[in-house]
Design a protein around this motif. Structure first.
Motif, PDB file in Angstrom:
ATOM      1  N   GLU A 181       6.907  -8.689 -11.348  1.00 59.11           N
ATOM      2  CA  GLU A 181       5.758  -7.971 -11.897  1.00 59.11           C
ATOM      3  C   GLU A 181       5.808  -6.461 -11.678  1.00 59.11           C
ATOM      4  OE1 GLU A 181       1.959  -9.547 -10.859  1.00 59.11           O
ATOM      5  OE2 GLU A 181       2.465 -11.602 -11.468  1.00 59.11           O
ATOM      6  N   GLU A 182       6.612  -6.002 -10.740  1.00 59.45           N
ATOM      7  CA  GLU A 182       6.685  -4.578 -10.433  1.00 59.45           C
ATOM      8  C   GLU A 182       8.154  -4.153 -10.395  1.00 59.45           C
ATOM      9  OE1 GLU A 182       3.854  -2.936 -10.180  1.00 59.45           O
ATOM     10  OE2 GLU A 182       2.545  -4.700 -10.085  1.00 59.45           O
ATOM     11  N   SER A 183       8.371  -2.891 -10.104  1.00 63.12           N
ATOM     12  CA  SER A 183       9.729  -2.377  -9.920  1.00 63.12           C
ATOM     13  C   SER A 183       9.874  -1.938  -8.469  1.00 63.12           C
ATOM     14  CB  SER A 183       9.988  -1.192 -10.860  1.00 63.12           C
ATOM     15  OG  SER A 183      11.283  -0.669 -10.665  1.00 63.12           O
ATOM     16  N   VAL A 184      10.627  -2.707  -7.678  1.00 64.60           N
ATOM     17  CA  VAL A 184      10.789  -2.395  -6.263  1.00 64.60           C
ATOM     18  C   VAL A 184      12.261  -2.498  -5.877  1.00 64.60           C
ATOM     19  CG1 VAL A 184       8.479  -3.204  -5.638  1.00 64.60           C
ATOM     20  CG2 VAL A 184      10.416  -4.781  -5.519  1.00 64.60           C
ATOM     21  N   ASP A 185      12.597  -1.817  -4.795  1.00 73.38           N
ATOM     22  CA  ASP A 185      13.924  -1.922  -4.200  1.00 73.38           C
ATOM     23  C   ASP A 185      13.898  -3.124  -3.259  1.00 73.38           C
ATOM     24  OD1 ASP A 185      16.129  -1.711  -2.414  1.00 73.38           O
ATOM     25  OD2 ASP A 185      16.241   0.449  -2.741  1.00 73.38           O
ATOM     26  N   ARG A 186      14.596  -4.184  -3.604  1.00 79.45           N
ATOM     27  CA  ARG A 186      14.541  -5.421  -2.828  1.00 79.45           C
ATOM     28  C   ARG A 186      14.967  -5.199  -1.386  1.00 79.45           C
ATOM     29  NH1 ARG A 186      17.850  -9.220  -7.028  1.00 79.45           N
ATOM     30  NH2 ARG A 186      19.431  -7.714  -6.377  1.00 79.45           N
ATOM     31  N   GLU A 187      16.037  -4.440  -1.199  1.00 78.37           N
ATOM     32  CA  GLU A 187      16.551  -4.236   0.156  1.00 78.37           C
ATOM     33  C   GLU A 187      15.600  -3.386   0.986  1.00 78.37           C
ATOM     34  OE1 GLU A 187      18.979  -5.857   1.469  1.00 78.37           O
ATOM     35  OE2 GLU A 187      19.494  -6.858  -0.409  1.00 78.37           O
ATOM     36  N   ASP A 188      14.972  -2.395   0.356  1.00 78.18           N
ATOM     37  CA  ASP A 188      13.976  -1.592   1.066  1.00 78.18           C
ATOM     38  C   ASP A 188      12.823  -2.467   1.523  1.00 78.18           C
ATOM     39  OD1 ASP A 188      12.698   1.014   1.842  1.00 78.18           O
ATOM     40  OD2 ASP A 188      11.242   0.391   0.323  1.00 78.18           O
ATOM     41  N   TYR A 189      12.367  -3.361   0.638  1.00 82.64           N
ATOM     42  CA  TYR A 189      11.289  -4.283   1.001  1.00 82.64           C
ATOM     43  C   TYR A 189      11.691  -5.159   2.184  1.00 82.64           C
ATOM     44  CZ  TYR A 189       8.224  -8.355   0.739  1.00 82.64           C
ATOM     45  OH  TYR A 189       7.363  -9.381   1.062  1.00 82.64           O
ATOM     46  N   LEU A 190      12.855  -5.766   2.100  1.00 80.29           N
ATOM     47  CA  LEU A 190      13.284  -6.697   3.146  1.00 80.29           C
ATOM     48  C   LEU A 190      13.458  -5.995   4.486  1.00 80.29           C
ATOM     49  CD1 LEU A 190      15.807  -8.775   1.025  1.00 80.29           C
ATOM     50  CD2 LEU A 190      13.645  -9.601   1.972  1.00 80.29           C
ATOM     51  N   THR A 191      13.984  -4.792   4.469  1.00 76.42           N
ATOM     52  CA  THR A 191      14.134  -4.027   5.711  1.00 76.42           C
ATOM     53  C   THR A 191      12.767  -3.672   6.292  1.00 76.42           C
ATOM     54  OG1 THR A 191      16.248  -3.101   4.988  1.00 76.42           O
ATOM     55  CG2 THR A 191      15.079  -1.921   6.734  1.00 76.42           C
ATOM     56  N   PHE A 192      11.861  -3.241   5.433  1.00 75.82           N
ATOM     57  CA  PHE A 192      10.532  -2.800   5.873  1.00 75.82           C
ATOM     58  C   PHE A 192       9.753  -3.944   6.508  1.00 75.82           C
ATOM     59  CE2 PHE A 192       6.076  -1.826   5.502  1.00 75.82           C
ATOM     60  CZ  PHE A 192       5.982  -0.451   5.660  1.00 75.82           C
TER      61      PHE A 192
ATOM     62  N   ILE B 217       0.830  -1.207   0.000  1.00 80.62           N
ATOM     63  CA  ILE B 217       0.000   0.000   0.000  1.00 80.62           C
ATOM     64  C   ILE B 217       0.863   1.255   0.000  1.00 80.62           C
ATOM     65  CG2 ILE B 217      -1.695   1.335   1.317  1.00 80.62           C
ATOM     66  CD1 ILE B 217      -2.712  -1.409   2.423  1.00 80.62           C
ATOM     67  N   GLU B 218       1.807   1.326   0.940  1.00 75.37           N
ATOM     68  CA  GLU B 218       2.559   2.556   1.165  1.00 75.37           C
ATOM     69  C   GLU B 218       3.691   2.775   0.169  1.00 75.37           C
ATOM     70  OE1 GLU B 218       3.858   2.686   5.229  1.00 75.37           O
ATOM     71  OE2 GLU B 218       1.871   2.130   5.998  1.00 75.37           O
ATOM     72  N   ARG B 219       4.345   1.697  -0.256  1.00 75.26           N
ATOM     73  CA  ARG B 219       5.502   1.849  -1.127  1.00 75.26           C
ATOM     74  C   ARG B 219       5.167   1.610  -2.602  1.00 75.26           C
ATOM     75  NH1 ARG B 219       8.084   3.185   3.311  1.00 75.26           N
ATOM     76  NH2 ARG B 219      10.228   2.445   3.657  1.00 75.26           N
ATOM     77  N   VAL B 220       4.308   0.629  -2.855  1.00 75.12           N
ATOM     78  CA  VAL B 220       3.979   0.298  -4.249  1.00 75.12           C
ATOM     79  C   VAL B 220       2.796   1.116  -4.746  1.00 75.12           C
ATOM     80  CG1 VAL B 220       3.453  -1.586  -5.864  1.00 75.12           C
ATOM     81  CG2 VAL B 220       4.898  -2.017  -3.869  1.00 75.12           C
ATOM     82  N   GLY B 221       1.867   1.465  -3.833  1.00 72.23           N
ATOM     83  CA  GLY B 221       0.751   2.315  -4.209  1.00 72.23           C
ATOM     84  C   GLY B 221      -0.547   1.596  -4.499  1.00 72.23           C
ATOM     85  N   PHE B 222      -0.655   0.337  -4.113  1.00 74.71           N
ATOM     86  CA  PHE B 222      -1.897  -0.393  -4.298  1.00 74.71           C
ATOM     87  C   PHE B 222      -2.943   0.080  -3.298  1.00 74.71           C
ATOM     88  CE2 PHE B 222       0.879  -4.149  -5.766  1.00 74.71           C
ATOM     89  CZ  PHE B 222       0.744  -3.804  -7.098  1.00 74.71           C
ATOM     90  N   SER B 223      -4.204  -0.042  -3.657  1.00 69.92           N
ATOM     91  CA  SER B 223      -5.282   0.157  -2.686  1.00 69.92           C
ATOM     92  C   SER B 223      -5.257  -0.992  -1.687  1.00 69.92           C
ATOM     93  CB  SER B 223      -6.631   0.185  -3.393  1.00 69.92           C
ATOM     94  OG  SER B 223      -6.946  -1.120  -3.891  1.00 69.92           O
ATOM     95  N   PRO B 224      -5.858  -0.829  -0.508  1.00 64.03           N
ATOM     96  CA  PRO B 224      -5.884  -1.940   0.457  1.00 64.03           C
ATOM     97  C   PRO B 224      -6.475  -3.217  -0.119  1.00 64.03           C
ATOM     98  CG  PRO B 224      -6.513   0.090   1.548  1.00 64.03           C
ATOM     99  CD  PRO B 224      -6.403   0.408   0.079  1.00 64.03           C
TER     100      PRO B 224
ATOM    101  N   TYR C 229       4.401 -17.343  -6.917  1.00 61.02           N
ATOM    102  CA  TYR C 229       5.855 -17.224  -6.867  1.00 61.02           C
ATOM    103  C   TYR C 229       6.504 -17.707  -5.573  1.00 61.02           C
ATOM    104  CZ  TYR C 229       4.751 -14.089 -10.752  1.00 61.02           C
ATOM    105  OH  TYR C 229       4.272 -13.560 -11.914  1.00 61.02           O
ATOM    106  N   GLY C 230       5.706 -17.968  -4.551  1.00 65.54           N
ATOM    107  CA  GLY C 230       6.268 -18.430  -3.281  1.00 65.54           C
ATOM    108  C   GLY C 230       6.398 -17.350  -2.235  1.00 65.54           C
ATOM    109  N   THR C 231       6.741 -16.125  -2.659  1.00 64.04           N
ATOM    110  CA  THR C 231       6.820 -14.992  -1.732  1.00 64.04           C
ATOM    111  C   THR C 231       6.333 -13.738  -2.441  1.00 64.04           C
ATOM    112  OG1 THR C 231       9.071 -14.338  -2.338  1.00 64.04           O
ATOM    113  CG2 THR C 231       8.836 -15.933  -0.539  1.00 64.04           C
ATOM    114  N   ALA C 232       5.926 -12.751  -1.643  1.00 59.52           N
ATOM    115  CA  ALA C 232       5.523 -11.470  -2.218  1.00 59.52           C
ATOM    116  C   ALA C 232       6.702 -10.793  -2.905  1.00 59.52           C
ATOM    117  CB  ALA C 232       4.949 -10.570  -1.131  1.00 59.52           C
ATOM    118  N   LEU C 233       7.887 -10.895  -2.320  1.00 60.58           N
ATOM    119  CA  LEU C 233       9.047 -10.250  -2.921  1.00 60.58           C
ATOM    120  C   LEU C 233       9.318 -10.787  -4.318  1.00 60.58           C
ATOM    121  CD1 LEU C 233      11.466  -8.398  -2.939  1.00 60.58           C
ATOM    122  CD2 LEU C 233      12.760 -10.155  -1.696  1.00 60.58           C
ATOM    123  N   ARG C 234       9.257 -12.087  -4.484  1.00 62.72           N
ATOM    124  CA  ARG C 234       9.512 -12.662  -5.815  1.00 62.72           C
ATOM    125  C   ARG C 234       8.488 -12.143  -6.814  1.00 62.72           C
ATOM    126  NH1 ARG C 234      13.779 -14.167  -8.658  1.00 62.72           N
ATOM    127  NH2 ARG C 234      13.273 -15.710 -10.242  1.00 62.72           N
ATOM    128  N   GLY C 235       7.228 -12.069  -6.394  1.00 64.60           N
ATOM    129  CA  GLY C 235       6.210 -11.536  -7.275  1.00 64.60           C
ATOM    130  C   GLY C 235       6.457 -10.080  -7.628  1.00 64.60           C
TER     131      GLY C 235
END
Length: 223
Positions: free
Chosen positions: A64-75, A33-40, A54-60
């Motif tokens: 499928e999107e453009s995300v900072d992997r390390e930011d996700y894992l820290t968050f 919601i906060e980083r990718v911008g999806f509605s709840p 995919y097994g995990t949200a990060l892999r998906g």
């Protein structure tokens, strides 16, 4: 002869009733919601889709999107572990009775794994942590993650036991030739051993080792 025992981390070394993974799951939804911008509503649907596909949200998100992997894992791992888990003397004693090299095999990060192990009081038992970075961000249940873990250990599948709370994460291990132990789950049909508590794993391993070598002394340990 078995040489290695690999343990999943979250909800395997501690019970799912602890609530930690529910907190991490809530933080995954917050990230969407906060980083990718999806509605709840979309975030919930996407999270289920990523996990199933995919097994995990990060892999998906990576595919499928453009995300900072390390930011996700820290968050998502920014949790107060003390609110959920604490030192477990019975777990520590059980691990000490298993005379195999112990490894953590997790879809989480090494930092999260070390924090959990330290909180449980069992970090000294584990020779290695194979985390999401070590598998090049390919996660369980993708068979490539299991092959990568074996390569890192320099192990043959038949030398390894994998302990998991999720049956779908044991199926690729069994297909490769690992012995599989499922913890606290009713779906035991396609695994080698099924136990209600992580504390029963030591007895399963002892029996397996005795079948291979009846002369084995059960008080041998490498820790």
């Amino acid at each position: 002869m078995y040489k290695y025992i690999l343990f999943d981390l979250d909800e395997t070394l501690y019970p799912r009733s602890a609530g930690l993974m529910q907190e991490i799951g809530a933080r995954i939804t917050r990230y969407l919601i906060e980083r990718v911008g999806f509605s709840p509503e979309t975030a919930q649907l996407k999270r289920r889709h990523y996990y199933t596909t995919y097994g995990t949200a990060l892999r998906g998100l990576m595919l499928e999107e453009s995300v900072d992997r390390e930011d996700y894992l820290t968050f998502v791992h920014d949790c107060d572990l003390a609110a959920y888990i604490r030192a477990d003397a019975d777990l520590e004693a059980m691990l000490g009775r298993i005379p195999l090299t112990k490894t953590i095999f997790t879809n989480a990060t090494q930092e999260h794994a070390r924090r959990v192990l330290e909180m449980l009081g069992v970090a000294h038992h584990f020779a290695r942590i194979v985390d999401i970075r070590a598998t090049d961000f390919i996660c369980k249940p993708d068979p490539a993650a299991y092959r990568r873990s074996l390569d890192l250990l320099g192990a043959q599948a038949g030398e390894c036991i994998l302990v998991e709370d999720n049956p779908r994460n044991l199926l690729p291990a069994g297909a490769l030739g690992m012995t599989t132990i499922l913890v606290d789950h009713a779906d035991c049909a396609e695994v080698d051993h099924c136990v209600s508590s992580i504390l029963e794993v030591g007895d399963v391993v002892t029996r397996a080792l005795k079948r291979l070598d009846p002369r084995m002394h059960t008080n041998n340990r490498e820790d």
